[in-house]
Scaffold this motif. Structure first.
Motif, mmCIF file in Angstrom:
data_model
loop_
_atom_site.group_PDB
_atom_site.id
_atom_site.type_symbol
_atom_site.label_atom_id
_atom_site.label_comp_id
_atom_site.label_asym_id
_atom_site.label_seq_id
_atom_site.Cartn_x
_atom_site.Cartn_y
_atom_site.Cartn_z
ATOM 1 N N ALA A 99 51.982 67.035 89.282
ATOM 2 C CA ALA A 99 53.297 67.639 89.470
ATOM 3 C C ALA A 99 53.487 68.149 90.895
ATOM 4 N N GLY A 100 52.392 68.523 91.564
ATOM 5 C CA GLY A 100 52.524 69.068 92.912
ATOM 6 C C GLY A 100 52.159 68.125 94.027
ATOM 7 N N GLY A 112 50.901 61.217 92.562
ATOM 8 C CA GLY A 112 51.321 62.315 91.706
ATOM 9 C C GLY A 112 51.883 61.828 90.378
ATOM 10 N N ARG A 113 52.711 60.796 90.416
ATOM 11 C CA ARG A 113 53.276 60.258 89.177
ATOM 12 C C ARG A 113 52.190 59.653 88.297
ATOM 13 N N ARG A 172 53.475 60.542 96.436
ATOM 14 C CA ARG A 172 54.365 60.595 95.278
ATOM 15 C C ARG A 172 53.876 59.650 94.182
ATOM 16 N N VAL A 228 47.891 66.739 85.009
ATOM 17 C CA VAL A 228 49.335 66.997 84.930
ATOM 18 C C VAL A 228 49.763 67.991 86.002
ATOM 19 N N MET A 229 49.015 69.074 86.155
ATOM 20 C CA MET A 229 49.385 70.092 87.146
ATOM 21 C C MET A 229 49.196 69.582 88.569
ATOM 22 N N PHE A 266 50.095 62.443 86.803
ATOM 23 C CA PHE A 266 50.874 63.202 85.829
ATOM 24 C C PHE A 266 50.938 62.469 84.495
ATOM 25 N N TRP A 267 51.308 61.194 84.514
ATOM 26 C CA TRP A 267 51.449 60.443 83.263
ATOM 27 C C TRP A 267 50.101 60.167 82.617
#
Length: 226
Positions: A139-140, A172-173, A169, A135-136, A176-177
């Motif tokens: 997010a970045g 990252g998504r 991107r 997740v962290m 994150f999910w």
């Protein structure tokens, strides 16, 4: 105009690197000279043991990686006169700290803690910790600018800024999910199926992101040729 200020991220880089290096030295010189778990199978059972020198070497390697990745990203961020590039490098510095620090913590809990009498983490809780890291990192990751150390670093991403941005991107998504799913489902997932699905999902997210970098590069009119 360059910005050579010592930032909070720089302080965190020094702190994380020093903490992992100190742990490596402590394991090498002070930790009990007993077998340490070095590898776990899909069921969470130890399938390889090592001595304290091997564990110390592993922590030492993690400290060196933190110094190289986060340290160099911070250095080049301070040397950059482009504010956008500086922000992208700082994002990469933060992502590398989270990833390396988080993995080192899991190693310490699983290998060092188990040999010092602590209960080894159940696979489900290891999935939760992995989810927190994802997740962290996720997010970045989409904010990380082009660099040779952190992100979706494919030949196509280096030849197209659009491919770099979109593939990172996407990664990252996805991370994150996936991390959120692991946090919520980790304690309840049947094992070893949960661990195997997690590994497969991480690999799939990485492969998908690599493919995205090629797909966007191919359709980018401003791409650089090979």
């Amino acid at each position: 105009m360059t910005d050579r200020r010592f930032t909070l991220l720089d302080a965190a880089t020094v702190a994380v690197t020093a903490a992992i290096a100190a742990l490596s030295l402590w394991v090498l010189t002070q930790a009990p000279n007993v077998p340490y778990p070095m590898h776990f199978n899909a069921a969470g059972e130890v399938d390889r043991w090592g001595d304290r020198r091997e564990l110390a070497l592993l922590f030492g390697f993690m400290a060196v990686m933190a110094a190289i990745t986060a340290g160099m990203m911070g250095w080049y961020a301070g040397a950059s006169d482009d504010p956008a590039r500086r922000r992208g490098l700082r994002a990469g510095q933060a992502v590398s700290l989270v990833a390396i620090g988080g993995v080192s913590a899991i190693i310490g809990w699983a290998s060092l803690g188990a040999s010092l009498g602590a209960e080894p983490p159940a696979i489900g809780w290891t999935m939760v910790l992995t989810g927190l890291i994802l997740v962290m990192v996720g997010a970045g990751l989409g904010r990380v600018g082009p660099n040779p150390l952190i992100g979706v670093r494919t030949p196509w991403a280096f030849k197209s800024r659009l491919a770099w941005d979109r593939s990172n991107r996407l990664a990252g998504r996805l991370f994150f999910w996936l991390g959120l799913v692991l946090i919520l489902a980790g304690p309840f997932a049947p094992q070893p199926a949960g661990a195997l699905v997690t590994t497969a999902a991480i690999i799939l997210a990485a492969v998908w992101s690599v493919f995205e970098s090629w797909r966007v590069w191919r359709s980018d009119p401003d791409r650089q040729p090979f």
